[in-house]
Each structure stands twice: as structure tokens, then as C-alpha cells.
Design a protein around this motif. Structure first.
Motif, PDB file in Angstrom:
ATOM      1  N   UNK A  70       0.599  -1.454  -0.187  1.00 11.73           N
ATOM      2  CA  UNK A  70      -0.150   0.161  -0.322  1.00 11.73           C
ATOM      3  C   UNK A  70       1.142   1.597   0.433  1.00 11.73           C
ATOM      4  N   UNK A  71       0.657   1.969  -0.928  1.00 15.58           N
ATOM      5  CA  UNK A  71       1.227   3.531  -1.089  1.00 15.58           C
ATOM      6  C   UNK A  71      -0.078   4.587  -0.185  1.00 15.58           C
ATOM      7  N   UNK A  72       0.639   4.896   0.741  1.00 14.11           N
ATOM      8  CA  UNK A  72       0.205   5.673   1.724  1.00 14.11           C
ATOM      9  C   UNK A  72       0.307   7.446   1.143  1.00 14.11           C
ATOM     10  N   UNK A  73      -1.307   8.694   1.018  1.00 13.70           N
ATOM     11  CA  UNK A  73      -0.759   9.454   0.858  1.00 13.70           C
ATOM     12  C   UNK A  73      -0.733  10.347   1.996  1.00 13.70           C
ATOM     13  N   UNK A  74      -0.389  12.123   2.115  1.00  7.36           N
ATOM     14  CA  UNK A  74      -1.172  12.526   2.744  1.00  7.36           C
ATOM     15  C   UNK A  74      -1.370  12.254   4.216  1.00  7.36           C
ATOM     16  N   UNK A  75       0.059  11.625   4.992  1.00  5.18           N
ATOM     17  CA  UNK A  75       0.063  10.967   5.840  1.00  5.18           C
ATOM     18  C   UNK A  75       0.665  12.207   7.592  1.00  5.18           C
ATOM     19  N   UNK A  76      -0.152  11.865   8.185  1.00  4.61           N
ATOM     20  CA  UNK A  76       0.951  13.175   9.000  1.00  4.61           C
ATOM     21  C   UNK A  76       0.560  12.194  10.817  1.00  4.61           C
ATOM     22  N   UNK A  77       1.090  12.662  12.073  1.00 10.18           N
ATOM     23  CA  UNK A  77       1.763  12.094  13.266  1.00 10.18           C
ATOM     24  C   UNK A  77       0.512  11.315  13.687  1.00 10.18           C
ATOM     25  N   UNK A  78      -1.015  12.064  13.500  1.00  3.28           N
ATOM     26  CA  UNK A  78      -1.968  11.839  14.208  1.00  3.28           C
ATOM     27  C   UNK A  78      -2.629  10.220  13.358  1.00  3.28           C
ATOM     28  N   UNK A  79      -2.376   9.755  12.122  1.00  4.51           N
ATOM     29  CA  UNK A  79      -2.194   8.284  11.504  1.00  4.51           C
ATOM     30  C   UNK A  79      -2.019   7.144  12.115  1.00  4.51           C
ATOM     31  N   UNK A  80      -1.412   7.400  12.555  1.00  4.21           N
ATOM     32  CA  UNK A  80      -0.090   6.666  13.371  1.00  4.21           C
ATOM     33  C   UNK A  80      -1.094   5.920  13.857  1.00  4.21           C
ATOM     34  N   UNK A  81      -1.369   5.988  15.415  1.00  6.08           N
ATOM     35  CA  UNK A  81      -1.930   4.250  15.865  1.00  6.08           C
ATOM     36  C   UNK A  81      -2.919   3.721  14.964  1.00  6.08           C
ATOM     37  N   UNK A  82      -4.089   4.128  13.754  1.00  3.67           N
ATOM     38  CA  UNK A  82      -4.598   3.809  12.627  1.00  3.67           C
ATOM     39  C   UNK A  82      -3.736   2.816  12.092  1.00  3.67           C
ATOM     40  N   UNK A  83      -2.060   4.042  12.015  1.00  2.00           N
ATOM     41  CA  UNK A  83      -1.782   2.627  10.830  1.00  2.00           C
ATOM     42  C   UNK A  83      -1.268   1.426  11.030  1.00  2.00           C
ATOM     43  N   UNK A  84      -1.369   1.565  12.192  1.00  2.00           N
ATOM     44  CA  UNK A  84      -0.438   0.318  13.245  1.00  2.00           C
ATOM     45  C   UNK A  84      -0.866  -1.022  13.267  1.00  2.00           C
ATOM     46  N   UNK A  85      -2.305  -0.708  13.912  1.00  2.01           N
ATOM     47  CA  UNK A  85      -4.017  -0.973  14.244  1.00  2.01           C
ATOM     48  C   UNK A  85      -3.881  -1.548  12.651  1.00  2.01           C
ATOM     49  N   UNK A  86      -4.056  -1.085  11.503  1.00  4.30           N
ATOM     50  CA  UNK A  86      -4.419  -1.713  10.611  1.00  4.30           C
ATOM     51  C   UNK A  86      -3.952  -2.259   9.865  1.00  4.30           C
ATOM     52  N   UNK A  87      -2.290  -2.149  10.119  1.00  7.15           N
ATOM     53  CA  UNK A  87      -1.190  -3.471   9.888  1.00  7.15           C
ATOM     54  C   UNK A  87      -1.954  -4.592  10.748  1.00  7.15           C
ATOM     55  N   UNK A  88      -2.007  -4.533  11.977  1.00  5.64           N
ATOM     56  CA  UNK A  88      -1.846  -5.761  13.133  1.00  5.64           C
ATOM     57  C   UNK A  88      -3.178  -6.130  12.708  1.00  5.64           C
ATOM     58  N   UNK A  89      -4.618  -6.103  11.627  1.00 10.25           N
ATOM     59  CA  UNK A  89      -5.602  -6.513  11.400  1.00 10.25           C
ATOM     60  C   UNK A  89      -5.744  -6.712   9.997  1.00 10.25           C
ATOM     61  N   UNK A  90      -4.364  -6.428   9.326  1.00  8.11           N
ATOM     62  CA  UNK A  90      -4.110  -6.837   7.664  1.00  8.11           C
ATOM     63  C   UNK A  90      -5.529  -5.995   7.302  1.00  8.11           C
ATOM     64  N   UNK A  91      -5.770  -4.823   7.533  1.00  6.80           N
ATOM     65  CA  UNK A  91      -6.326  -4.017   6.518  1.00  6.80           C
ATOM     66  C   UNK A  91      -5.530  -2.959   6.339  1.00  6.80           C
ATOM     67  N   UNK A  92      -6.329  -1.583   5.437  1.00  6.59           N
ATOM     68  CA  UNK A  92      -5.801  -0.549   5.658  1.00  6.59           C
ATOM     69  C   UNK A  92      -6.411   0.712   5.498  1.00  6.59           C
TER      70      UNK A  92
END
Length: 130
Positions: A70-92
């Protein structure tokens, strides 16, 4: 210099630290992602690497996850928790994905600016959105 044992690593995050992304907050993004990984004690599962320009300056800040591609755009520090959680769940984080790998090539999500492409040694501009 450290040599990391990657034998338990399941995810690799590439965080663009090229000049456009740096100006848009890449250092904050990098630190927020790394802090989230450490807080959840996932250092042995998720590895991060800073990169130089990934060629998607329009999408700053750019972050790429593997092996999902996955290539993500417009990421900020506020997206970090959701990003890590999505990796653990196998989602995006679907609204932040600019491109995803379908097993053969990268497919742009709707609304993604295609940008420029190389054709027979010439760079041609493409201004339309997908």
C-alpha cells in the motif's frame, strides 16, 4: 551500527523523508509511527525505514507498507495509531491509500493524481486523475 534480526518481522514501513515530505511533516510522522510501534511493543513485528524521495511529492507525506504494497498519501503523525492497528488487522486506511498492489502492478485508487510517467526515455506529464 545495528544489524537488526528481521526473522520475526511481518511488516516493513517506508517513510518518505524527501524534501517535499520533510516540509510537510515527515519527521513528525516518522517519530509518531515509531513511538506507536514501541508503545505497543511491536518492534520485532514492524520495521521502519526512512527513505529519500519516493517520487509522489503531490501526495506528501508518503508512506509505503510491505508486504501488502500500500502507498499512503497525506499521512500525518495523527495517523500513526490507525496505521499500526490496520497492519495488525490486515487492513488499510482506505481513504489514505493512493495505490495498492494487485499482485502484478500498482493500481491507483479513485481520485489519485497519476502524475508523470516515463515512456521511451521521455518523461511525459499526465494531469488527469484516475
Amino acid at each position: 551500527m545495528a544489524t537488526w534480526n528481521l526473522s520475526t518481522t511481518k511488516h516493513h514501513i517506508l517513510i518518505c523523508n524527501g524534501s517535499s515530505c520533510k516540509k510537510a511533516g515527515a519527521e513528525e510522522l516518522t517519530q509518531s509511527v515509531r513511538n506507536e510501534i514501541m508503545a505497543k511493543r511491536l518492534d520485532s513485528v514492524i520495521h521502519t525505514s526512512r527513505t529519500l524521495c519516493n517520487g509522489r511529492c503531490h501526495d506528501k507525506c508518503v508512506l509505503i507498507t510491505y508486504p501488502d504494497g500500500h502507498w499512503y498519501k497525506e499521512m500525518t503523525g495523527r495517523d500513526a495509531p490507525q496505521l499500526v492497528e490496520s497492519l495488525l488487522k490486515g487492513s488499510s486506511i482506505e481513504d489514505k491509500v493512493s495505490h495498492y498492489y494487485n499482485g502484478e502492478c500498482f493500481i491507483p485508487n479513485e481520485g489519485t493524481v497519476l502524475g508523470v510517467y516515463k515512456d521511451e526515455g521521455m518523461v511525459k506529464k499526465v494531469s488527469k486523475k484516475f
